[in-house]
Scaffold this motif. Structure first.
Motif, mmCIF file in Angstrom:
data_model
loop_
_atom_site.group_PDB
_atom_site.id
_atom_site.type_symbol
_atom_site.label_atom_id
_atom_site.label_comp_id
_atom_site.label_asym_id
_atom_site.label_seq_id
_atom_site.Cartn_x
_atom_site.Cartn_y
_atom_site.Cartn_z
ATOM 1 N N ALA A 47 0.804 -1.219 0.000
ATOM 2 C CA ALA A 47 0.000 0.000 0.000
ATOM 3 C C ALA A 47 0.839 1.272 0.000
ATOM 4 O O ALA A 47 0.401 2.297 -0.522
ATOM 5 C CB ALA A 47 -0.934 -0.003 1.209
ATOM 6 N N ILE A 48 2.058 1.215 0.536
ATOM 7 C CA ILE A 48 2.862 2.436 0.705
ATOM 8 C C ILE A 48 3.844 2.662 -0.438
ATOM 9 O O ILE A 48 4.006 3.785 -0.919
ATOM 10 C CB ILE A 48 3.614 2.386 2.060
ATOM 11 C CG1 ILE A 48 2.604 2.420 3.212
ATOM 12 C CG2 ILE A 48 4.612 3.509 2.172
ATOM 13 C CD1 ILE A 48 3.194 2.147 4.573
ATOM 14 N N VAL A 49 4.529 1.622 -0.869
ATOM 15 C CA VAL A 49 5.598 1.773 -1.859
ATOM 16 C C VAL A 49 4.997 1.924 -3.264
ATOM 17 O O VAL A 49 4.124 1.158 -3.649
ATOM 18 C CB VAL A 49 6.560 0.563 -1.794
ATOM 19 C CG1 VAL A 49 7.603 0.625 -2.885
ATOM 20 C CG2 VAL A 49 7.224 0.501 -0.426
ATOM 21 N N PRO A 50 5.466 2.924 -4.007
ATOM 22 C CA PRO A 50 4.949 3.101 -5.379
ATOM 23 C C PRO A 50 5.281 1.908 -6.253
ATOM 24 O O PRO A 50 6.321 1.299 -6.071
ATOM 25 C CB PRO A 50 5.672 4.351 -5.872
ATOM 26 C CG PRO A 50 6.140 5.061 -4.638
ATOM 27 C CD PRO A 50 6.371 3.982 -3.616
ATOM 28 N N PRO A 51 4.482 1.551 -7.206
ATOM 29 C CA PRO A 51 3.157 2.145 -7.461
ATOM 30 C C PRO A 51 2.173 1.701 -6.389
ATOM 31 O O PRO A 51 2.069 0.516 -6.086
ATOM 32 C CB PRO A 51 2.767 1.585 -8.825
ATOM 33 C CG PRO A 51 3.497 0.291 -8.925
ATOM 34 C CD PRO A 51 4.781 0.471 -8.145
ATOM 35 N N HIS A 52 1.481 2.670 -5.826
ATOM 36 C CA HIS A 52 0.586 2.400 -4.706
ATOM 37 C C HIS A 52 -0.573 1.506 -5.128
ATOM 38 O O HIS A 52 -1.132 1.660 -6.196
ATOM 39 C CB HIS A 52 0.034 3.708 -4.146
ATOM 40 C CG HIS A 52 1.104 4.641 -3.686
ATOM 41 N ND1 HIS A 52 1.803 4.421 -2.531
ATOM 42 C CD2 HIS A 52 1.616 5.768 -4.232
ATOM 43 C CE1 HIS A 52 2.691 5.395 -2.378
ATOM 44 N NE2 HIS A 52 2.598 6.216 -3.406
ATOM 45 N N VAL A 53 -0.901 0.586 -4.262
ATOM 46 C CA VAL A 53 -2.052 -0.273 -4.460
ATOM 47 C C VAL A 53 -3.033 0.062 -3.354
ATOM 48 O O VAL A 53 -2.686 0.028 -2.180
ATOM 49 C CB VAL A 53 -1.661 -1.771 -4.399
ATOM 50 C CG1 VAL A 53 -2.881 -2.647 -4.484
ATOM 51 C CG2 VAL A 53 -0.679 -2.100 -5.505
ATOM 52 N N VAL A 54 -4.233 0.416 -3.742
ATOM 53 C CA VAL A 54 -5.252 0.785 -2.766
ATOM 54 C C VAL A 54 -5.899 -0.494 -2.219
ATOM 55 O O VAL A 54 -6.299 -1.359 -2.997
ATOM 56 C CB VAL A 54 -6.328 1.682 -3.425
ATOM 57 C CG1 VAL A 54 -7.426 2.039 -2.433
ATOM 58 C CG2 VAL A 54 -5.677 2.941 -3.993
#
Length: 158
Positions: free
Chosen positions: A25-32
């Motif tokens: 959730a935090i590290v790009p690319p973010h996953v919601v």
């Protein structure tokens, strides 16, 4: 010697799962986070059942041939790296026999289903659930039968 094997407490595994979800959730690319994230629970449960079967099977063999305890880490490492954890199996798509063997790996299926649910926000197919379920139940049954069939020999001195 059971003390030579590293063990993981369930609190360590819970922390590992939490850190993995936070990382996604935090590290790009973010996953919601989405409702498909809940599917990680049955995926982990099937992976646990599969692993229990392997543990019962290898414990029985190692009890009879103690030197195998040095071989299992090598075999499991080879299996782990062959599951596509560090690279995409698409690189083998042109080599059908290799690709078929690698995608048949239950470790690959566990990773694929977890990625689908957590990263790609998709629900694994019914075929994938059935495939992993059959592997998990089959390995548990095999491990239990092998372990149970040799139970009278455990704990005896050679």
């Amino acid at each position: 010697d059971l003390h030579s094997f590293p063990t993981r407490r369930s609190s360590d595994l819970n922390l590992l799962l939490f850190v993995t979800l936070a990382f996604i959730a935090i590290v790009p690319p973010h996953v919601v986070p989405s409702p498909t994230w809940l599917l990680i629970i049955p995926v982990v449960a099937l992976a646990w059942v599969f692993s229990l079967g392997i543990a019962l099977f290898t414990a029985s063999l190692t009890a009879r041939v103690p030197d195998l305890k040095f071989i299992w880490p090598l075999i499991s490492r080879f299996w782990f790296y062959g599951s596509g954890i560090f690279f995409s199996l698409d690189r083998f798509a042109d080599h059908e026999p290799v690709y078929s063997i690698m995608t048949a790996n239950p470790g690959y299926q566990i990773l694929k289903m977890a990625r689908d649910a957590l990263v790609y926000d998709t629900i694994p197919t019914t075929d994938e659930w059935a495939y992993l379920g059959i592997w998990a139940a089959g390995m548990l049954a095999l491990g239990f039968i092998v372990f149970w069939s040799h139970e009278e020999s455990y704990g005896r001195e050679s």
